[in-house]
Design a protein around this motif. Structure first.
Motif, mmCIF file in Angstrom:
data_model
loop_
_atom_site.group_PDB
_atom_site.id
_atom_site.type_symbol
_atom_site.label_atom_id
_atom_site.label_comp_id
_atom_site.label_asym_id
_atom_site.label_seq_id
_atom_site.Cartn_x
_atom_site.Cartn_y
_atom_site.Cartn_z
ATOM 1 N N PRO A 32 0.802 -1.227 0.000
ATOM 2 C CA PRO A 32 0.000 0.000 0.000
ATOM 3 C C PRO A 32 0.835 1.277 0.000
ATOM 4 C CG PRO A 32 -0.160 -1.093 2.125
ATOM 5 C CD PRO A 32 0.590 -2.020 1.211
ATOM 6 N N ALA A 33 2.084 1.207 0.406
ATOM 7 C CA ALA A 33 2.962 2.385 0.422
ATOM 8 C C ALA A 33 3.638 2.616 -0.935
ATOM 9 C CB ALA A 33 4.020 2.249 1.508
ATOM 10 N N GLU A 34 3.377 1.730 -1.909
ATOM 11 C CA GLU A 34 3.934 1.839 -3.263
ATOM 12 C C GLU A 34 5.459 1.958 -3.250
ATOM 13 O OE1 GLU A 34 1.868 4.897 -5.445
ATOM 14 O OE2 GLU A 34 -0.077 4.104 -4.868
ATOM 15 N N ARG A 35 6.101 0.981 -2.646
ATOM 16 C CA ARG A 35 7.569 0.964 -2.565
ATOM 17 C C ARG A 35 8.209 -0.030 -3.521
ATOM 18 N NH1 ARG A 35 8.181 1.341 3.982
ATOM 19 N NH2 ARG A 35 7.279 3.425 4.121
ATOM 20 N N ASP A 36 7.467 -1.081 -3.914
ATOM 21 C CA ASP A 36 8.026 -2.145 -4.743
ATOM 22 C C ASP A 36 7.443 -2.054 -6.157
ATOM 23 O OD1 ASP A 36 9.353 -4.417 -5.584
ATOM 24 O OD2 ASP A 36 7.904 -5.789 -4.669
ATOM 25 N N ASP A 37 8.136 -1.360 -7.051
ATOM 26 C CA ASP A 37 7.694 -1.185 -8.431
ATOM 27 C C ASP A 37 7.883 -2.500 -9.189
ATOM 28 O OD1 ASP A 37 7.201 -0.432 -11.043
ATOM 29 O OD2 ASP A 37 8.870 0.980 -11.157
ATOM 30 N N LEU A 38 6.795 -3.058 -9.692
ATOM 31 C CA LEU A 38 6.828 -4.351 -10.378
ATOM 32 C C LEU A 38 6.828 -4.223 -11.898
ATOM 33 C CD1 LEU A 38 4.185 -6.109 -8.114
ATOM 34 C CD2 LEU A 38 6.675 -6.324 -7.996
ATOM 35 N N PHE A 39 6.828 -3.017 -12.431
ATOM 36 C CA PHE A 39 6.719 -2.841 -13.881
ATOM 37 C C PHE A 39 7.881 -3.484 -14.627
ATOM 38 C CE2 PHE A 39 7.081 -0.637 -17.936
ATOM 39 C CZ PHE A 39 5.785 -0.770 -18.401
ATOM 40 N N ARG A 40 9.084 -3.220 -14.214
ATOM 41 C CA ARG A 40 10.261 -3.748 -14.930
ATOM 42 C C ARG A 40 10.456 -5.250 -14.750
ATOM 43 N NH1 ARG A 40 14.579 0.673 -15.984
ATOM 44 N NH2 ARG A 40 13.340 2.527 -15.680
ATOM 45 N N SER A 41 9.754 -5.835 -13.804
ATOM 46 C CA SER A 41 9.892 -7.277 -13.586
ATOM 47 C C SER A 41 9.115 -8.092 -14.614
ATOM 48 C CB SER A 41 9.424 -7.645 -12.174
ATOM 49 O OG SER A 41 8.010 -7.497 -12.069
ATOM 50 N N GLY A 42 8.388 -7.403 -15.493
ATOM 51 C CA GLY A 42 7.630 -8.108 -16.519
ATOM 52 C C GLY A 42 6.360 -8.735 -15.997
ATOM 53 N N HIS A 43 5.771 -8.147 -14.996
ATOM 54 C CA HIS A 43 4.541 -8.696 -14.418
ATOM 55 C C HIS A 43 3.437 -8.752 -15.464
ATOM 56 C CE1 HIS A 43 1.131 -9.341 -11.826
ATOM 57 N NE2 HIS A 43 2.008 -9.774 -10.931
ATOM 58 N N PRO A 44 2.642 -9.819 -15.503
ATOM 59 C CA PRO A 44 1.620 -9.975 -16.545
ATOM 60 C C PRO A 44 0.523 -8.908 -16.534
ATOM 61 C CG PRO A 44 1.578 -11.834 -15.013
ATOM 62 C CD PRO A 44 2.747 -10.988 -14.644
ATOM 63 N N GLU A 45 0.311 -8.208 -15.441
ATOM 64 C CA GLU A 45 -0.704 -7.147 -15.398
ATOM 65 C C GLU A 45 -0.246 -5.894 -16.139
ATOM 66 O OE1 GLU A 45 -3.825 -6.937 -14.134
ATOM 67 O OE2 GLU A 45 -3.748 -9.049 -13.608
ATOM 68 N N ALA A 46 1.051 -5.695 -16.291
ATOM 69 C CA ALA A 46 1.585 -4.444 -16.833
ATOM 70 C C ALA A 46 1.096 -4.110 -18.242
ATOM 71 C CB ALA A 46 3.113 -4.450 -16.766
ATOM 72 N N PRO A 47 1.156 -5.018 -19.213
ATOM 73 C CA PRO A 47 0.766 -4.633 -20.573
ATOM 74 C C PRO A 47 -0.695 -4.183 -20.701
ATOM 75 C CG PRO A 47 2.031 -6.662 -20.625
ATOM 76 C CD PRO A 47 1.726 -6.368 -19.185
#
Length: 68
Positions: A32-47
């Protein structure tokens, strides 16, 4: 001022701060504090969230991450 764009789907939030920064993806249920950015990890939700953001911002008449 600076434009910020965000799209939220369930617990997922995609944030784009400016034209020179990559988008950021957060799992708000776990981070909830938005500290762990998952975009560059290729998470399937990103696209799909990125496409949704691009559609919304494009419909509003501005696309800050693409120079005209």
């Amino acid at each position: 001022g600076q434009d910020y764009h965000a799209v939220r789907r369930g617990d997922w939030k995609l944030l784009h701060r400016d034209a020179f920064s990559p988008p950021e993806l957060y799992d708000l249920a776990r981070d909830p504090a938005e500290r762990d950015d998952l975009f560059r990890s290729g998470h399937p939700e990103a696209p799909s969230l990125l496409r949704a953001m691009q559609r919304c911002v494009g419909a509003a008449g501005a696309v800050p991450w693409r120079k005209r």
